[in-house]
Design a protein around this motif. Structure first.
Motif, short mmCIF file in Angstrom:
data_model
loop_
_atom_site.label_atom_id
_atom_site.label_comp_id
_atom_site.label_asym_id
_atom_site.label_seq_id
_atom_site.Cartn_x
_atom_site.Cartn_y
_atom_site.Cartn_z
N UNK A 102 18.23 127.60 31.36
CA UNK A 102 19.11 127.79 32.44
C UNK A 102 20.35 128.03 31.91
N UNK A 103 21.28 128.75 32.75
CA UNK A 103 22.70 128.90 32.25
C UNK A 103 22.87 130.26 31.85
N UNK A 104 23.00 130.25 30.61
CA UNK A 104 23.48 131.69 30.07
C UNK A 104 22.50 132.38 29.70
N UNK A 105 22.43 134.08 29.75
CA UNK A 105 21.39 134.89 29.46
C UNK A 105 21.07 134.40 28.03
N UNK A 106 19.63 134.58 27.67
CA UNK A 106 19.16 134.41 26.42
C UNK A 106 19.68 135.55 25.37
N UNK A 107 20.04 135.15 24.40
CA UNK A 107 20.69 135.90 23.30
C UNK A 107 19.75 135.85 22.14
N UNK A 108 20.26 136.50 20.90
CA UNK A 108 19.62 136.59 19.93
C UNK A 108 19.12 135.24 19.27
N UNK A 109 20.24 134.17 19.48
CA UNK A 109 19.83 132.93 18.88
C UNK A 109 19.30 131.93 20.02
N UNK A 110 18.18 131.43 20.19
CA UNK A 110 17.71 130.77 21.31
C UNK A 110 18.58 129.46 21.54
N UNK A 111 18.51 129.01 22.86
CA UNK A 111 19.11 127.81 22.92
C UNK A 111 18.39 126.59 22.41
N UNK A 112 18.99 125.60 21.90
CA UNK A 112 18.15 124.37 21.50
C UNK A 112 17.71 123.62 22.69
N UNK A 113 18.29 123.95 24.05
CA UNK A 113 18.00 123.30 25.18
C UNK A 113 16.52 124.17 25.89
N UNK A 114 16.09 125.16 25.14
CA UNK A 114 15.04 126.09 25.77
C UNK A 114 13.80 125.57 25.63
#
Length: 126
Positions: A102-114
């Motif tokens: 949730x939140x920002x569009x996924x980018x090259x570095x995936x979120x730790x919260x994903x």
């Protein structure tokens, strides 16, 4: 965190097509609609890389290496995101992973919260 289930991988010849699916069968619908979903891939000996992403509003981002060949789409009523892959090349061979955040569009570095699916193997033979 949300459970993600990928399917659709397999062995295909050069120039062939595959459609990967990423389902969130246990997600609450109203929550699912807030997720931004991305596909990443990881080839042997290489780092995981972003392939495509689609946000909660349907805006998409396709990386240059697959632009024009891959498309990403979603159907919230089915809690599913698809990655349509055409004109496949041996360089596309990798394990493809679905990712939700949730939140920002996924980018090259995936979120730790994903959240991640288990991955599905795509192999393109020449």
């Amino acid at each position: 965190q949300v459970q993600l289930v990928e399917s659709g991988g397999g062995l295909v010849q050069l120039g062939g097509s595959l459609r990967l699916s990423c389902r969130a069968p246990r997600a609450i619908f109203s929550v699912y609609t807030t997720y931004n979903i991305a596909w990443y891939r990881q080839a042997p000996g290489k780092q995981r890389e972003l392939v495509a992403a689609i946000d909660s509003g349907g805006r998409t981002n396709i990386v240059d290496s697959v632009k024009g060949r891959f498309t990403i789409s979603r159907d919230n009523s089915r809690k599913t995101v698809w990655l349509q892959m055409n004109s496949l090349k041996p360089d596309d061979t990798a394990v493809y992973y679905c990712n939700a955040v949730t939140g920002e569009m996924p980018g090259p570095i995936p979120s730790d919260d994903s959240s991640w699916g288990q991955g599905t193997q795509v192999t393109v033979s020449s």
